[in-house]
Write a protein that holds these residues in place. Structure first.
Motif, PDB file in Angstrom:
ATOM      1  N   VAL A   1       1.301   0.491  -0.914  1.00 11.15           N
ATOM      2  CA  VAL A   1      -0.090   0.667  -1.336  1.00 11.15           C
ATOM      3  C   VAL A   1      -1.021   0.687  -0.125  1.00 11.15           C
ATOM      4  CG1 VAL A   1      -1.994  -0.449  -2.561  1.00 11.15           C
ATOM      5  CG2 VAL A   1       0.255  -0.274  -3.644  1.00 11.15           C
ATOM      6  N   THR A   2      -0.830  -0.263   0.772  1.00  7.22           N
ATOM      7  CA  THR A   2      -1.710  -0.356   1.941  1.00  7.22           C
ATOM      8  C   THR A   2      -1.640   0.906   2.790  1.00  7.22           C
ATOM      9  OG1 THR A   2      -1.479  -2.762   2.009  1.00  7.22           O
ATOM     10  CG2 THR A   2      -2.184  -1.675   4.032  1.00  7.22           C
ATOM     11  N   ASN A   3      -0.435   1.472   2.945  1.00  5.53           N
ATOM     12  CA  ASN A   3      -0.237   2.631   3.819  1.00  5.53           C
ATOM     13  C   ASN A   3      -0.354   3.963   3.097  1.00  5.53           C
ATOM     14  OD1 ASN A   3       0.378   1.114   6.252  1.00  5.53           O
ATOM     15  ND2 ASN A   3       2.310   0.565   5.290  1.00  5.53           N
ATOM     16  N   SER A   4      -0.734   3.934   1.835  1.00 10.89           N
ATOM     17  CA  SER A   4      -0.827   5.170   1.070  1.00 10.89           C
ATOM     18  C   SER A   4      -1.886   6.104   1.661  1.00 10.89           C
ATOM     19  CB  SER A   4      -1.179   4.856  -0.384  1.00 10.89           C
ATOM     20  OG  SER A   4      -1.432   6.053  -1.096  1.00 10.89           O
ATOM     21  N   THR A   5      -1.556   7.383   1.676  1.00 13.68           N
ATOM     22  CA  THR A   5      -2.504   8.402   2.141  1.00 13.68           C
ATOM     23  C   THR A   5      -3.170   9.126   0.981  1.00 13.68           C
ATOM     24  OG1 THR A   5      -0.691  10.018   2.245  1.00 13.68           O
ATOM     25  CG2 THR A   5      -1.186   8.778   4.256  1.00 13.68           C
ATOM     26  N   THR A   6      -2.799   8.746  -0.243  1.00 13.52           N
ATOM     27  CA  THR A   6      -3.356   9.442  -1.413  1.00 13.52           C
ATOM     28  C   THR A   6      -4.236   8.542  -2.277  1.00 13.52           C
ATOM     29  OG1 THR A   6      -1.386   8.924  -2.729  1.00 13.52           O
ATOM     30  CG2 THR A   6      -1.394  11.021  -1.532  1.00 13.52           C
ATOM     31  N   LEU A   7      -4.098   7.238  -2.168  1.00 13.00           N
ATOM     32  CA  LEU A   7      -4.889   6.333  -2.998  1.00 13.00           C
ATOM     33  C   LEU A   7      -6.260   6.088  -2.387  1.00 13.00           C
ATOM     34  CD1 LEU A   7      -2.290   3.541  -3.902  1.00 13.00           C
ATOM     35  CD2 LEU A   7      -2.888   5.583  -5.221  1.00 13.00           C
ATOM     36  N   GLY A   8      -7.266   5.998  -3.249  1.00 15.21           N
ATOM     37  CA  GLY A   8      -8.582   5.601  -2.812  1.00 15.21           C
ATOM     38  C   GLY A   8      -8.646   4.102  -2.602  1.00 15.21           C
ATOM     39  N   GLU A   9      -9.750   3.618  -2.037  1.00 17.43           N
ATOM     40  CA  GLU A   9      -9.872   2.205  -1.723  1.00 17.43           C
ATOM     41  C   GLU A   9      -9.768   1.344  -2.970  1.00 17.43           C
ATOM     42  OE1 GLU A   9     -10.121  -1.276   0.362  1.00 17.43           O
ATOM     43  OE2 GLU A   9      -9.729   0.759   1.086  1.00 17.43           O
ATOM     44  N   ALA A  10     -10.417   1.750  -4.070  1.00 21.06           N
ATOM     45  CA  ALA A  10     -10.360   0.956  -5.297  1.00 21.06           C
ATOM     46  C   ALA A  10      -8.941   0.893  -5.842  1.00 21.06           C
ATOM     47  CB  ALA A  10     -11.309   1.536  -6.348  1.00 21.06           C
ATOM     48  N   GLN A  11      -8.225   2.011  -5.805  1.00 15.53           N
ATOM     49  CA  GLN A  11      -6.848   2.010  -6.303  1.00 15.53           C
ATOM     50  C   GLN A  11      -5.948   1.141  -5.433  1.00 15.53           C
ATOM     51  OE1 GLN A  11      -6.013   6.335  -6.710  1.00 15.53           O
ATOM     52  NE2 GLN A  11      -5.654   5.842  -8.865  1.00 15.53           N
ATOM     53  N   LYS A  12      -6.193   1.128  -4.137  1.00 12.52           N
ATOM     54  CA  LYS A  12      -5.425   0.244  -3.257  1.00 12.52           C
ATOM     55  C   LYS A  12      -5.670  -1.211  -3.619  1.00 12.52           C
ATOM     56  CE  LYS A  12      -4.880   3.126   0.880  1.00 12.52           C
ATOM     57  NZ  LYS A  12      -5.087   3.187   2.347  1.00 12.52           N
ATOM     58  N   ARG A  13      -6.923  -1.563  -3.842  1.00 11.39           N
ATOM     59  CA  ARG A  13      -7.238  -2.949  -4.209  1.00 11.39           C
ATOM     60  C   ARG A  13      -6.589  -3.318  -5.539  1.00 11.39           C
ATOM     61  NH1 ARG A  13     -11.818  -5.088  -1.581  1.00 11.39           N
ATOM     62  NH2 ARG A  13     -11.201  -7.079  -2.581  1.00 11.39           N
ATOM     63  N   ALA A  14      -6.591  -2.385  -6.480  1.00  9.26           N
ATOM     64  CA  ALA A  14      -5.965  -2.656  -7.774  1.00  9.26           C
ATOM     65  C   ALA A  14      -4.465  -2.888  -7.620  1.00  9.26           C
ATOM     66  CB  ALA A  14      -6.224  -1.494  -8.734  1.00  9.26           C
ATOM     67  N   GLY A  15      -3.810  -2.014  -6.844  1.00 11.01           N
ATOM     68  CA  GLY A  15      -2.372  -2.161  -6.636  1.00 11.01           C
ATOM     69  C   GLY A  15      -2.020  -3.458  -5.932  1.00 11.01           C
ATOM     70  N   LEU A  16      -2.830  -3.831  -4.942  1.00  6.47           N
ATOM     71  CA  LEU A  16      -2.579  -5.088  -4.231  1.00  6.47           C
ATOM     72  C   LEU A  16      -2.815  -6.293  -5.140  1.00  6.47           C
ATOM     73  CD1 LEU A  16      -4.199  -4.263  -0.769  1.00  6.47           C
ATOM     74  CD2 LEU A  16      -1.761  -4.578  -1.251  1.00  6.47           C
ATOM     75  N   GLY A  17      -3.822  -6.218  -5.993  1.00  7.57           N
ATOM     76  CA  GLY A  17      -4.087  -7.308  -6.921  1.00  7.57           C
ATOM     77  C   GLY A  17      -2.939  -7.531  -7.885  1.00  7.57           C
ATOM     78  N   PHE A  18      -2.352  -6.447  -8.348  1.00 11.02           N
ATOM     79  CA  PHE A  18      -1.175  -6.544  -9.215  1.00 11.02           C
ATOM     80  C   PHE A  18      -0.017  -7.184  -8.469  1.00 11.02           C
ATOM     81  CE2 PHE A  18       2.922  -4.501 -10.179  1.00 11.02           C
ATOM     82  CZ  PHE A  18       3.107  -4.911 -11.495  1.00 11.02           C
ATOM     83  N   ALA A  19       0.292  -6.667  -7.283  1.00  8.84           N
ATOM     84  CA  ALA A  19       1.450  -7.154  -6.526  1.00  8.84           C
ATOM     85  C   ALA A  19       1.301  -8.627  -6.160  1.00  8.84           C
ATOM     86  CB  ALA A  19       1.634  -6.306  -5.262  1.00  8.84           C
ATOM     87  N   LYS A  20       0.117  -9.034  -5.726  1.00  6.36           N
ATOM     88  CA  LYS A  20      -0.095 -10.428  -5.331  1.00  6.36           C
ATOM     89  C   LYS A  20      -0.022 -11.370  -6.532  1.00  6.36           C
ATOM     90  CE  LYS A  20      -2.992  -9.182  -1.353  1.00  6.36           C
ATOM     91  NZ  LYS A  20      -4.377  -9.156  -0.831  1.00  6.36           N
ATOM     92  N   THR A  21      -0.420 -10.898  -7.710  1.00 10.00           N
ATOM     93  CA  THR A  21      -0.299 -11.733  -8.904  1.00 10.00           C
ATOM     94  C   THR A  21       1.166 -11.994  -9.222  1.00 10.00           C
ATOM     95  OG1 THR A  21      -2.382 -10.887  -9.802  1.00 10.00           O
ATOM     96  CG2 THR A  21      -0.858 -11.912 -11.356  1.00 10.00           C
ATOM     97  N   ILE A  22       1.992 -10.955  -9.139  1.00 15.55           N
ATOM     98  CA  ILE A  22       3.431 -11.140  -9.368  1.00 15.55           C
ATOM     99  C   ILE A  22       4.024 -12.044  -8.291  1.00 15.55           C
ATOM    100  CG2 ILE A  22       5.659  -9.990  -9.652  1.00 15.55           C
ATOM    101  CD1 ILE A  22       3.604  -9.444 -11.875  1.00 15.55           C
ATOM    102  N   GLU A  23       3.556 -11.903  -7.056  1.00 16.22           N
ATOM    103  CA  GLU A  23       4.029 -12.766  -5.966  1.00 16.22           C
ATOM    104  C   GLU A  23       3.740 -14.233  -6.282  1.00 16.22           C
ATOM    105  OE1 GLU A  23       3.371 -13.328  -1.120  1.00 16.22           O
ATOM    106  OE2 GLU A  23       2.095 -11.938  -2.258  1.00 16.22           O
ATOM    107  N   GLY A  24       2.512 -14.537  -6.696  1.00 14.81           N
ATOM    108  CA  GLY A  24       2.171 -15.916  -7.014  1.00 14.81           C
ATOM    109  C   GLY A  24       2.995 -16.473  -8.159  1.00 14.81           C
ATOM    110  N   LEU A  25       3.243 -15.645  -9.179  1.00 20.69           N
ATOM    111  CA  LEU A  25       4.014 -16.089 -10.337  1.00 20.69           C
ATOM    112  C   LEU A  25       5.465 -16.372  -9.955  1.00 20.69           C
ATOM    113  CD1 LEU A  25       4.293 -16.684 -13.323  1.00 20.69           C
ATOM    114  CD2 LEU A  25       4.483 -14.212 -13.750  1.00 20.69           C
ATOM    115  N   GLU A  26       6.084 -15.489  -9.183  1.00 20.58           N
ATOM    116  CA  GLU A  26       7.473 -15.711  -8.778  1.00 20.58           C
ATOM    117  C   GLU A  26       7.610 -16.970  -7.920  1.00 20.58           C
ATOM    118  OE1 GLU A  26       9.890 -14.488 -10.157  1.00 20.58           O
ATOM    119  OE2 GLU A  26      10.127 -12.314 -10.005  1.00 20.58           O
ATOM    120  N   LEU A  27       6.679 -17.190  -7.002  1.00 19.94           N
ATOM    121  CA  LEU A  27       6.739 -18.399  -6.181  1.00 19.94           C
ATOM    122  C   LEU A  27       6.509 -19.652  -7.014  1.00 19.94           C
ATOM    123  CD1 LEU A  27       4.957 -17.304  -2.881  1.00 19.94           C
ATOM    124  CD2 LEU A  27       7.321 -18.112  -3.113  1.00 19.94           C
TER     125      LEU A  27
END
Length: 486
Positions: A140-166
């Motif tokens: 997501v961070t290195n994507s060349t096609t996603l806009g800034e808002a979409q990057k933030r959305a994707g990171l928010g999803f991934a970090k939520t799963i990260e917190g839950l798994e930990l």
């Protein structure tokens, strides 16, 4: 809403599919430019890159779906292992007695479980998914096609799963601590950190995710499966994130976090999907779920009552079940527990049970990740801890009446905190039966000694061991990587 099969993708399958697509592009390039030497300078199609995934919406979808699939894969073992530790369940498989003994009987000469035994799970699946979270964040961070808002959305999803798994990892390892850092080089070990540091990392990560989701625009750059109905946009997924944050903060509050962590529980609940006015089963069950099915490529519910005939309920669930005024059993008991043909595990090392779990009646029954009923009880817990006992009792009584079909409790604001906590833990026991809570709750409140010992050879484990293979691989690197659990 688009629905995706949570078993249709995994990080390994993702690589294979990307490789196949890359192979098609390779053949096309050869056909178009067979006479041009410069056009034969191609990347290896069998090693798709993070940059490549970040520029391919289909690859991002596969990664996101894979995270949810792996999250689901770890759930069945989590609820049955914590259920055995918390005296909710037995797994009486006729061919394998260690499904009983490895969870209830300490390792020879030690007041602990065998780190090479069956009870050392809830580790590899979680860290495998944390590696996939790491990869999705990079994509997501290195994507060349996603806009800034979409990057933030994707990171928010991934970090939520990260917190839950930990949270699954530290709630089973507790004082042993855990690893929170995922290295770029997967073969490079990261150090164990303390329980306090793990909880602070989890809460910080979930807060980062909340900030990302708040800036995530109207839609994710991928779709979520049907278990997240009602939470499929960044703004609605934020309420799921806050619900997980409330659970994590409550665990931290009783593990050294103190008053500030209890305030964190209350503020997170305010931003979650909690509905304290819920009076119906449907309203109490609102939440996020793991869907299952028998469709090709999908997976059935591993703890369903149809095919999992080895999963038995602890007989104390009947003995301790609350009763209505007419002495009939609590509605939750009647809905979740049924009779089974009597069975025991290894001779002399287990006890007979005639009860089983009916809450997952079919192979396609969904399994909750977190529900409104848990959130109401978490608020009651936080209110009790912050000297709002009367308000806590109001919520407890709401669960008694609307979930259990019981009369209101005889407790009042004049009752001791210990008595109210006992009542709260009783309601959590039956409201959240076999959802992975009782053992953790009893440990958080130093009540493991209240769990029944069925035989003199049994004990109640305080923590799950770190797998022996993990310890051995770390010992080969350097002593400082071994961690307190090795």
């Amino acid at each position: 809403m688009t629905t995706f099969n949570p078993s249709s993708a995994h990080s390994v399958r993702q690589n294979h599919r990307l490789a196949r697509r890359a192979g098609v592009l390779l053949l096309s390039s050869l056909a178009l430019g067979a006479c041009s030497e410069s056009r034969l300078d191609l990347t290896n199609p069998n090693t798709p890159t993070v940059a490549g995934a970040g520029s391919d919406p289909q690859a991002l979808q596969l990664q996101a779906t894979g995270l949810l699939r792996q999250l689901r894969n770890g759930n069945g073992a989590f609820v049955t292992s914590t259920g055995r530790f918390g005296r909710e369940a037995y797994v009486y498989s006729p061919q394998e007695g260690r499904n009983t003994t490895n969870y209830l009987i300490p390792n020879a000469g030690a007041n602990a479980l065998d780190p090479a035994g069956f009870a050392s799970g809830n580790w590899a699946a979680q860290y495998g998914n944390l590696r996939d979270v790491f990869n999705l964040k990079n994509s997501v961070t290195n994507s060349t096609t996603l806009g800034e808002a979409q990057k933030r959305a994707g990171l928010g999803f991934a970090k939520t799963i990260e917190g839950l798994e930990l949270l699954y990892v530290i709630s089973t390892r507790d004082t042993l601590g855990a690893v929170v850092e995922i290295k770029q080089n997967a073969s490079e070990p990261a150090r164990f950190v303390s329980r306090d540091s793990v909880y602070q990392y989890i809460l910080g990560t979930l807060d980062e995710a909340a900030a990302d989701l708040s800036a995530g625009g109207a839609a994710f750059p991928f779709a979520l499966h049907s278990g997240f109905t009602g939470f499929t946009t960044p703004s609605t997924f934020l309420s799921f994130n806050r619900a997980i944050t409330a659970r994590a903060a409550a665990y931290y509050a009783t593990s050294g976090g103190g008053a500030s962590a209890w305030q964190k529980v209350l503020s997170a609940l305010d931003a979650s999907f909690i509905n304290t006015a819920a009076t119906t089963r449907a309203a109490l069950d609102v939440g996020a779920y793991h869907p299952h099915s028998g469709s090709t490529g999908d997976a059935v519910n591993p703890n369903n009552a149809v095919t999992n005939t080895d999963l038995y309920a602890h007989m104390s669930i009947l003995a301790d079940a609350p009763r209505k005024a007419d002495n009939s059993l609590d509605d939750r008991y009647l809905a979740k527990i049924g009779t089974r043909t009597a069975r025991t595990g290894p001779a002399g090392l287990s006890v007979e049970s005639t009860l089983g779990f009916d809450m997952y009646p079919s192979t396609s029954s969904s399994v909750p990740i977190i529900r409104n009923e848990e959130l109401i009880l978490l608020r009651a817990e936080a209110l009790l801890a912050t000297n709002a006992k009367a308000n806590a009792l109001t919520l407890i009584n709401g669960i008694r009446v609307n979930s259990g079909g019981l009369a209101v409790s005889t407790l009042s604001a004049a009752s001791s905190d210990a008595d109210v906590l006992t009542e709260l833990l009783l309601q959590k026991r039956y409201s959240l039966l076999l959802e992975g809570h009782r053992w953790i709750d009893m440990r958080r409140y130093n009540r493991l000694s209240q769990l029944p010992l069925d035989l003199p050879s049994h004990f109640v484990a305080r923590v799950q061991p770190v797998p022996q293979a993990e310890c051995l691989s770390r010992a080969r690197e350097a002593a400082e990587f071994a961690g307190p659990g090795c």
